[in-house]
Design a protein around this motif. Structure first.
Motif, short mmCIF file in Angstrom:
data_model
loop_
_atom_site.label_atom_id
_atom_site.label_comp_id
_atom_site.label_asym_id
_atom_site.label_seq_id
_atom_site.Cartn_x
_atom_site.Cartn_y
_atom_site.Cartn_z
N TRP A 1 6.43 9.76 -17.99
CA TRP A 1 5.35 9.32 -18.89
C TRP A 1 5.17 10.26 -20.09
O TRP A 1 4.46 9.90 -21.03
CB TRP A 1 4.03 9.25 -18.13
CG TRP A 1 3.98 8.18 -17.08
CD1 TRP A 1 4.96 7.28 -16.75
CD2 TRP A 1 2.87 7.91 -16.21
NE1 TRP A 1 4.54 6.47 -15.73
CE2 TRP A 1 3.26 6.82 -15.38
CE3 TRP A 1 1.61 8.47 -16.05
CZ2 TRP A 1 2.40 6.31 -14.41
CZ3 TRP A 1 0.76 7.95 -15.08
CH2 TRP A 1 1.15 6.87 -14.27
N GLU B 1 1.36 1.44 -11.58
CA GLU B 1 1.27 2.89 -11.36
C GLU B 1 0.23 3.52 -12.27
O GLU B 1 -0.54 4.40 -11.84
CB GLU B 1 2.64 3.55 -11.60
CG GLU B 1 3.70 3.18 -10.58
CD GLU B 1 4.46 1.90 -10.93
OE1 GLU B 1 5.52 1.68 -10.31
OE2 GLU B 1 4.01 1.12 -11.80
N LEU B 2 0.18 3.08 -13.53
CA LEU B 2 -0.81 3.63 -14.45
C LEU B 2 -2.22 3.23 -14.01
O LEU B 2 -3.13 4.06 -14.03
CB LEU B 2 -0.56 3.17 -15.88
CG LEU B 2 -1.55 3.71 -16.92
CD1 LEU B 2 -1.48 5.24 -17.02
CD2 LEU B 2 -1.32 3.08 -18.29
N TRP C 1 -3.19 5.45 -11.20
CA TRP C 1 -3.45 6.81 -11.67
C TRP C 1 -4.79 6.88 -12.41
O TRP C 1 -5.58 7.81 -12.19
CB TRP C 1 -2.32 7.27 -12.60
CG TRP C 1 -2.42 8.69 -13.01
CD1 TRP C 1 -1.99 9.79 -12.33
CD2 TRP C 1 -3.01 9.18 -14.23
NE1 TRP C 1 -2.28 10.94 -13.04
CE2 TRP C 1 -2.90 10.59 -14.20
CE3 TRP C 1 -3.61 8.56 -15.32
CZ2 TRP C 1 -3.38 11.39 -15.24
CZ3 TRP C 1 -4.08 9.35 -16.34
CH2 TRP C 1 -3.96 10.75 -16.29
N PRO D 1 2.97 10.34 -11.09
CA PRO D 1 3.73 9.61 -12.10
C PRO D 1 5.23 9.73 -11.82
O PRO D 1 5.66 10.75 -11.23
CB PRO D 1 3.36 10.32 -13.41
CG PRO D 1 2.06 10.99 -13.13
CD PRO D 1 2.13 11.39 -11.67
#
Length: 198
Positions: A89, A104-105, A108, A116
Motif C-alpha cells: 500500500w 482489506e482496506l 483495516w 496490509p
C-alpha cells in the motif's frame, strides 16, 4: 525521579499532503514540513532536552536535527522507530488501494489489527516502537528525552505503554505535533497529547 519523555511526530511531506500511505518509504520533508520542524523545535527547546533519538527515515531525522541544532546535541538514529510498514500500500492513496484491495482496506479502516499485504499489523509495529522507546529511556540517565518518529507508531506505542486495550484510543498526532509523558522507571503517565502550550 520521574523523567520526561516527549513523543514528536515529523513535519509534513508531500505524501502527507496527497494522502498517500508513507510507511517505511523514505520521503523527505517538504517546505511546509521544514518550517513546521523549525517552529516546533523552538518550542521544544524550552524543555531542555538532553537526549534526542529519531527514526532513521529522513523525514524524522530532519525534524530531529532542527531541535538538535538549537540545543547543541547530536541525534541518535534508531531503525526500530520507523513507521509501520504498509507493504504494497505504500505510495498509494485510499482510493488507489480500494481498486485492488477494497475488502482489506475496509477491514483495516475499521480498526482491526490486520496486516496490509506485505506489511505489519498495528500491534506488531506498536510493540516494536514501544520496546525501542523503553530501551532508549531505561538505557540512559537523561532527564528529558525526545523521541522523533511517525504518527501511527507513536500512537500505537503510547497506547501500549499506557496499557490501553484495543487500538485507536488516542488520536494520531498532527505533523510536528507532540505528546509528553512522565516515566517513573516502571510506569508511564500521559501528561498531554497533541501539542498544548509549553
Amino acid at each position: 525521579m520521574t523523567r520526561t519523555v516527549v513523543f514528536w511526530r515529523h513535519g509534513q511531506t508531500d505524501y502527507n499532503l496527497a494522502g498517500r500511505f508513507q510507511g517505511q518509504s523514505d520521503i523527505p520533508l517538504n517546505a511546509v514540513g521544514a518550517d513546521q520542524a523549525a517552529r516546533a523545535a523552538a518550542d521544544l527547546a524550552e524543555l531542555g532536552p538532553d537526549l534526542i533519538v529519531s527514526s532513521d527515515l529522513v523525514r524524522a531525522a530532519a525534524t530531529a536535527d532542527a531541535l538538535a541544532s538549537r540545543v547543541g546535541l547530536s541525534v541518535g538514529r534508531d531503525a526500530r522507530l520507523r513507521e509501520t510498514s504498509f507493504g504494497d500500500w505504500e505510495g498509494l492513496t485510499r482510493d488507489e488501494i480500494t481498486q485492488s484491495w477494497p475488502d482489506e482496506l475496509h477491514t483495516w479502516l475499521s480498526g482491526a489489527d490486520t496486516r496490509p499485504p506485505g506489511g505489519e499489523t498495528r500491534t506488531e509495529s506498536a510493540h516494536r516502537v514501544a520496546a525501542a522507546i523503553t530501551d532508549i529511556v531505561t538505557g540512559s540517565d537523561a532527564e528529558v528525552t525526545v523521541i522523533v518518529a511517525h504518527g501511527a507508531v507513536l500512537r500505537g506505542a503510547a497506547e501500549e505503554l499506557l496499557e490501553m486495550t484495543g487500538t485507536g484510543r488516542l488520536a494520531v498526532l498532527g505533523n510536528c505535533g507532540h505528546g509528553e509523558f512522565g516515566f517513573t522507571g516502571d510506569r508511564w503517565v500521559l501528561r498531554h497529547w497533541g501539542t498544548p502550550p509549553l
